[in-house]
Design a protein around this motif. Sequence first.
Motif, PDB file in Angstrom:
ATOM      1  N   GLY A   1      42.981  39.400  74.966  1.00  0.00           N
ATOM      2  CA  GLY A   1      44.099  39.980  74.240  1.00  0.00           C
ATOM      3  C   GLY A   1      45.398  39.220  74.333  1.00  0.00           C
ATOM      4  N   LEU A   2      45.465  38.131  75.089  1.00  0.00           N
ATOM      5  CA  LEU A   2      46.707  37.375  75.201  1.00  0.00           C
ATOM      6  C   LEU A   2      46.838  36.433  74.009  1.00  0.00           C
ATOM      7  N   ASP A   3      47.984  36.509  73.318  1.00  0.00           N
ATOM      8  CA  ASP A   3      48.270  35.602  72.214  1.00  0.00           C
ATOM      9  C   ASP A   3      49.058  34.408  72.734  1.00  0.00           C
ATOM     10  N   PHE A   4      48.805  33.237  72.161  1.00  0.00           N
ATOM     11  CA  PHE A   4      49.380  32.002  72.685  1.00  0.00           C
ATOM     12  C   PHE A   4      50.316  31.350  71.664  1.00  0.00           C
ATOM     13  N   PRO A   5      51.496  30.932  72.103  1.00  0.00           N
ATOM     14  CA  PRO A   5      52.378  30.202  71.182  1.00  0.00           C
ATOM     15  C   PRO A   5      51.825  28.835  70.801  1.00  0.00           C
ATOM     16  N   LEU A   6      50.943  28.282  71.640  1.00  0.00           N
ATOM     17  CA  LEU A   6      50.318  27.000  71.339  1.00  0.00           C
ATOM     18  C   LEU A   6      48.833  27.090  71.648  1.00  0.00           C
ATOM     19  N   VAL A   7      48.013  26.707  70.672  1.00  0.00           N
ATOM     20  CA  VAL A   7      46.565  26.627  70.869  1.00  0.00           C
ATOM     21  C   VAL A   7      46.108  25.234  70.436  1.00  0.00           C
ATOM     22  N   VAL A   8      45.349  24.575  71.290  1.00  0.00           N
ATOM     23  CA  VAL A   8      44.780  23.260  70.982  1.00  0.00           C
ATOM     24  C   VAL A   8      43.281  23.425  70.765  1.00  0.00           C
ATOM     25  N   GLU A   9      42.795  23.019  69.590  1.00  0.00           N
ATOM     26  CA  GLU A   9      41.373  23.094  69.296  1.00  0.00           C
ATOM     27  C   GLU A   9      40.774  21.702  69.516  1.00  0.00           C
TER      28      GLU A   9
ATOM     29  N   ALA B   1      49.617  28.209  77.146  1.00  0.00           N
ATOM     30  CA  ALA B   1      48.961  27.397  76.126  1.00  0.00           C
ATOM     31  C   ALA B   1      47.461  27.502  76.348  1.00  0.00           C
ATOM     32  N   LEU B   2      46.713  27.484  75.267  1.00  0.00           N
ATOM     33  CA  LEU B   2      45.259  27.592  75.341  1.00  0.00           C
ATOM     34  C   LEU B   2      44.636  26.327  74.779  1.00  0.00           C
ATOM     35  N   VAL B   3      43.691  25.764  75.516  1.00  0.00           N
ATOM     36  CA  VAL B   3      42.930  24.606  75.048  1.00  0.00           C
ATOM     37  C   VAL B   3      41.478  25.038  74.905  1.00  0.00           C
ATOM     38  N   LEU B   4      40.928  24.903  73.717  1.00  0.00           N
ATOM     39  CA  LEU B   4      39.540  25.254  73.446  1.00  0.00           C
ATOM     40  C   LEU B   4      38.715  23.970  73.425  1.00  0.00           C
TER      41      LEU B   4
ATOM     42  N   ALA C   1      38.425  30.630  66.506  1.00  0.00           N
ATOM     43  CA  ALA C   1      38.996  31.242  67.701  1.00  0.00           C
ATOM     44  C   ALA C   1      40.427  30.787  67.924  1.00  0.00           C
ATOM     45  N   ALA C   2      40.721  29.528  67.594  1.00  0.00           N
ATOM     46  CA  ALA C   2      42.084  29.016  67.758  1.00  0.00           C
ATOM     47  C   ALA C   2      43.053  29.757  66.848  1.00  0.00           C
ATOM     48  N   ILE C   3      42.660  29.955  65.600  1.00  0.00           N
ATOM     49  CA  ILE C   3      43.520  30.694  64.668  1.00  0.00           C
ATOM     50  C   ILE C   3      43.727  32.125  65.184  1.00  0.00           C
ATOM     51  N   GLY C   4      42.656  32.734  65.665  1.00  0.00           N
ATOM     52  CA  GLY C   4      42.756  34.115  66.143  1.00  0.00           C
ATOM     53  C   GLY C   4      43.576  34.264  67.410  1.00  0.00           C
ATOM     54  N   ALA C   5      43.605  33.220  68.250  1.00  0.00           N
ATOM     55  CA  ALA C   5      44.304  33.318  69.535  1.00  0.00           C
ATOM     56  C   ALA C   5      45.784  33.014  69.444  1.00  0.00           C
ATOM     57  N   ALA C   6      46.240  32.444  68.314  1.00  0.00           N
ATOM     58  CA  ALA C   6      47.653  32.081  68.185  1.00  0.00           C
ATOM     59  C   ALA C   6      48.497  33.319  67.919  1.00  0.00           C
TER      60      ALA C   6
ATOM     61  N   VAL D   1      48.572  26.692  81.549  1.00  0.00           N
ATOM     62  CA  VAL D   1      47.494  26.236  80.668  1.00  0.00           C
ATOM     63  C   VAL D   1      46.184  26.930  80.995  1.00  0.00           C
ATOM     64  N   PHE D   2      45.561  27.469  79.948  1.00  0.00           N
ATOM     65  CA  PHE D   2      44.232  28.070  80.045  1.00  0.00           C
ATOM     66  C   PHE D   2      43.262  27.208  79.234  1.00  0.00           C
ATOM     67  N   VAL D   3      42.057  27.056  79.751  1.00  0.00           N
ATOM     68  CA  VAL D   3      41.027  26.261  79.084  1.00  0.00           C
ATOM     69  C   VAL D   3      39.774  27.104  78.936  1.00  0.00           C
ATOM     70  N   HIS D   4      39.187  27.047  77.745  1.00  0.00           N
ATOM     71  CA  HIS D   4      37.905  27.719  77.528  1.00  0.00           C
ATOM     72  C   HIS D   4      36.867  26.688  77.132  1.00  0.00           C
ATOM     73  N   ASP D   5      35.727  26.735  77.802  1.00  0.00           N
ATOM     74  CA  ASP D   5      34.580  25.910  77.453  1.00  0.00           C
ATOM     75  C   ASP D   5      33.344  26.606  78.013  1.00  0.00           C
ATOM     76  N   PRO D   6      32.254  26.634  77.254  1.00  0.00           N
ATOM     77  CA  PRO D   6      31.056  27.326  77.748  1.00  0.00           C
ATOM     78  C   PRO D   6      30.354  26.609  78.903  1.00  0.00           C
ATOM     79  N   ALA D   7      30.664  25.323  79.133  1.00  0.00           N
ATOM     80  CA  ALA D   7      29.959  24.553  80.159  1.00  0.00           C
ATOM     81  C   ALA D   7      30.653  24.687  81.517  1.00  0.00           C
ATOM     82  N   PRO D   8      29.966  25.219  82.537  1.00  0.00           N
ATOM     83  CA  PRO D   8      30.593  25.393  83.860  1.00  0.00           C
ATOM     84  C   PRO D   8      31.131  24.094  84.447  1.00  0.00           C
ATOM     85  N   GLY D   9      30.400  22.989  84.270  1.00  0.00           N
ATOM     86  CA  GLY D   9      30.846  21.723  84.825  1.00  0.00           C
ATOM     87  C   GLY D   9      32.159  21.266  84.226  1.00  0.00           C
ATOM     88  N   ARG D  10      32.313  21.449  82.941  1.00  0.00           N
ATOM     89  CA  ARG D  10      33.558  21.061  82.279  1.00  0.00           C
ATOM     90  C   ARG D  10      34.706  21.967  82.705  1.00  0.00           C
TER      91      ARG D  10
END
Length: 355
Positions: free
Chosen positions: A227-235, A179-182, A245-250, A202-211
């Motif tokens: 290149g990994l597609d996710f069955p669940l993406v949380v925006e 699952a990906l959380v943006l 990015a969420a639409i593209g990653a699903a 669970v994978f998380v993407h955020d530009p802030a290193p502290g977060r």
Amino acid sequence: MRVSAAVLDRAAVRVEELVLPERAAGQVDVRVDAAAVCGSDLHTVGGARPAPPRTVLGHEGVGTVSGADPDARDLRGTPLRPGDRVVFALFSACGTCDRCARGLEMKCRTILKYGHEGAARPPHATGTLADTVRLLPGVPVLRVPGWAGDAHLVSAGCAVATAAAVLSAAGPAEPGAPALVLGAGAVGVYCAAMLRSEGRQVFVHDPAPGRRAVAERLGARTDVPDGLDFPLVVEASGSAAGFSAAIGAAETGGRVVAAGAVSPGATEVRLDPADLVTRRLTVAGVHNYTARDFQRGVDWLLGPGQFLDLEALVSPPVPLPAPGEPVDEVFALARGGAHLRVMVTPAKAGARSPA
């Protein structure tokens, strides 16, 4: 009865004394032990969302019942008595309108939203950045044990419950599935932690290193594979780029749960409908939560969440200023972003400013 509360009046926030009438039938008075500043509080103070005159601020909090109607009960049916430690939802719903009947009590036709109402609207003490908050009969409330600290529980009524609503929209868990959380704000981080508790990778993407560091402390990975597609993406970022990015990653047949964009007109996305149709994507929007989601979130805090360092999301306590004083320090700390939540306590004893 007099209550000290942070009030937004003509772009300035000061602590005011509100004079309350006698408590009405079914109402519950809660002494606020700790509150937290949410991103929507910053949006209100900054003028990014409409606010009524003299808005009483704050909707996340944990407290102790100081007075209750004899018939008042929590969501589990337990009577509420003075001395009970409680958390509560950010809304009061009628329970009878068409939306409430459809399970959309967070969109009740006559909803009252704590932290977003003017001081003139009964029950007047409707913010948690205060020493007391008055809960209407339509507010979901839950008793909580003393072993769970204020920092652990303080976001139960907003970020945690919203994350639980995201999980409800995500559908049944698939242990081991990615699952990906943006976005790694408070909602995103709680989503990641809850999804991890379900056994997902669970994978998380955020530009802030502290977060990203906070997400990693709670068990998420931040090395999102290309290149990994996710069955669940949380925006959960609220940005146009994040939604795209969420639409593209699903993956084909996947589900996107969008919870970040809450200000109409602030974000626009160019979207090809054929992308949703041909890839058979499901997109669900989540804004606020139901009473059932609120209970799910609190159960998680007292269950799997008790073993996580959720205090890492919250600042050391900052005192609520005295009546007549500005609340500038609290909001400056929240805007600074060093902590996902700035925790406020009404008593100055033992409180300290975060480093």
